[in-house]
Scaffold this motif. Structure first.
Motif, short mmCIF file in Angstrom:
data_model
loop_
_atom_site.label_atom_id
_atom_site.label_comp_id
_atom_site.label_asym_id
_atom_site.label_seq_id
_atom_site.Cartn_x
_atom_site.Cartn_y
_atom_site.Cartn_z
N ASP A 234 -56.59 -0.34 8.71
CA ASP A 234 -56.44 -1.83 9.24
C ASP A 234 -55.37 -2.41 8.72
O ASP A 234 -54.64 -3.17 9.52
N GLY B 162 -61.89 -1.31 0.02
CA GLY B 162 -62.54 -0.06 0.22
C GLY B 162 -62.30 1.25 0.33
O GLY B 162 -62.93 2.22 -0.31
N ARG B 163 -61.12 1.50 0.97
CA ARG B 163 -60.57 2.65 1.11
C ARG B 163 -59.10 2.49 1.22
O ARG B 163 -58.38 1.62 2.02
N GLN C 238 -67.20 -8.53 1.06
CA GLN C 238 -67.52 -7.67 2.19
C GLN C 238 -66.52 -7.25 2.99
O GLN C 238 -66.42 -5.96 3.37
N THR C 239 -65.77 -8.21 3.45
CA THR C 239 -64.47 -7.91 4.36
C THR C 239 -63.45 -6.88 3.67
O THR C 239 -63.11 -6.11 4.16
N LYS D 113 -64.26 -4.88 1.21
CA LYS D 113 -64.97 -3.61 1.16
C LYS D 113 -64.72 -2.78 2.31
O LYS D 113 -64.70 -1.65 2.29
N ASN D 114 -64.74 -3.34 3.45
CA ASN D 114 -64.66 -2.98 4.61
C ASN D 114 -63.32 -2.56 5.30
O ASN D 114 -63.12 -2.08 6.29
N THR D 115 -62.40 -2.82 4.32
CA THR D 115 -60.96 -2.78 4.72
C THR D 115 -60.39 -1.42 4.25
O THR D 115 -60.64 -1.15 3.23
N SER D 116 -59.41 -0.81 5.20
CA SER D 116 -58.90 0.19 4.80
C SER D 116 -57.12 0.19 4.87
O SER D 116 -56.80 -0.30 5.95
N ASP E 254 -68.91 -13.34 1.60
CA ASP E 254 -68.49 -12.61 2.93
C ASP E 254 -67.12 -11.89 2.94
O ASP E 254 -66.73 -10.88 3.38
#
Length: 183
Positions: free
Chosen positions: A116, A47-48, A18-19, A21-24, A15
């Motif tokens: 983020d 992720g970004r 995945q957090t 990977k979804n963070t910028s 989890d």
């Protein structure tokens, strides 16, 4: 099956991977401190990453900036940093801005990044102050790096609210100026 983040996943769980990977994250400055921060972000699977730096690599960077090599002298730091990041993790999205950030030159810039988190690893006090002001106003978490140069004992570095900092001349100036701004 083993992949780049297997060992980190064992530590934090799927989890959290995945957090990440979804963070910028926006990273202002990819030199000495920023290059290390970039390396950590990329290897953690963020992720970004948005890179902001308006400088090129000089010979004096070789002994203290992770992204530099003799082959990259004269190249733009954001492009070298991007290439290094992608060579470590080809799945990371890297946006680059080859600029020396100031609010006067780039009003609304930070808000336009849609990130983020922000990491401030630059030296210019006015820009550092503005980054913190904008992030506070926009509720974007920010880490602002103070003066780590010319220090021999990295184990004495601390992560804390700037009000708890001491002995760092840059942090002293930042505390005073932030207080004037009500921060």
């Amino acid at each position: 099956m083993e992949y780049m983040l297997t060992r980190l996943e064992w530590l934090v769980g799927p989890d959290k991977i995945q957090t990440l990977k979804n963070t910028s994250v926006a990273l202002f400055g990819v030199g000495g401190v920023g290059g290390g921060a970039l390396e950590a972000l990329v290897r953690a699977g963020v992720g970004r990453i948005v890179l902001i730096d308006g400088d090129s690599i000089a010979p004096s960077n070789l002994n203290r900036q992770m992204i530099t090599t003799h082959d990259t002298i004269g190249e733009r730091k954001v492009e070298v940093a991007k290439a290094r990041a992608l060579s470590i993790n080809p799945d990371v999205v890297i946006d680059t801005h080859d600029i020396m950030y100031t609010e006067e030159s780039y009003p609304g810039f930070i808000q336009s990044l849609h990130v983020d988190f922000v990491i401030d690893a630059i030296d210019m006090v006015t820009a550092k102050l503005n980054i913190i002001e904008v992030c506070q106003r926009e509720s974007i978490p920010v880490i602002s790096c103070m003066g780590g140069g010319n220090r021999f004992y990295p184990e004495k570095l601390m992560i804390a609210d700037i009000n708890k900092s001491h002995t760092c001349p840059l942090a002293r100036v930042m505390r005073r100026e932030l207080k004037k701004r009500g921060i």
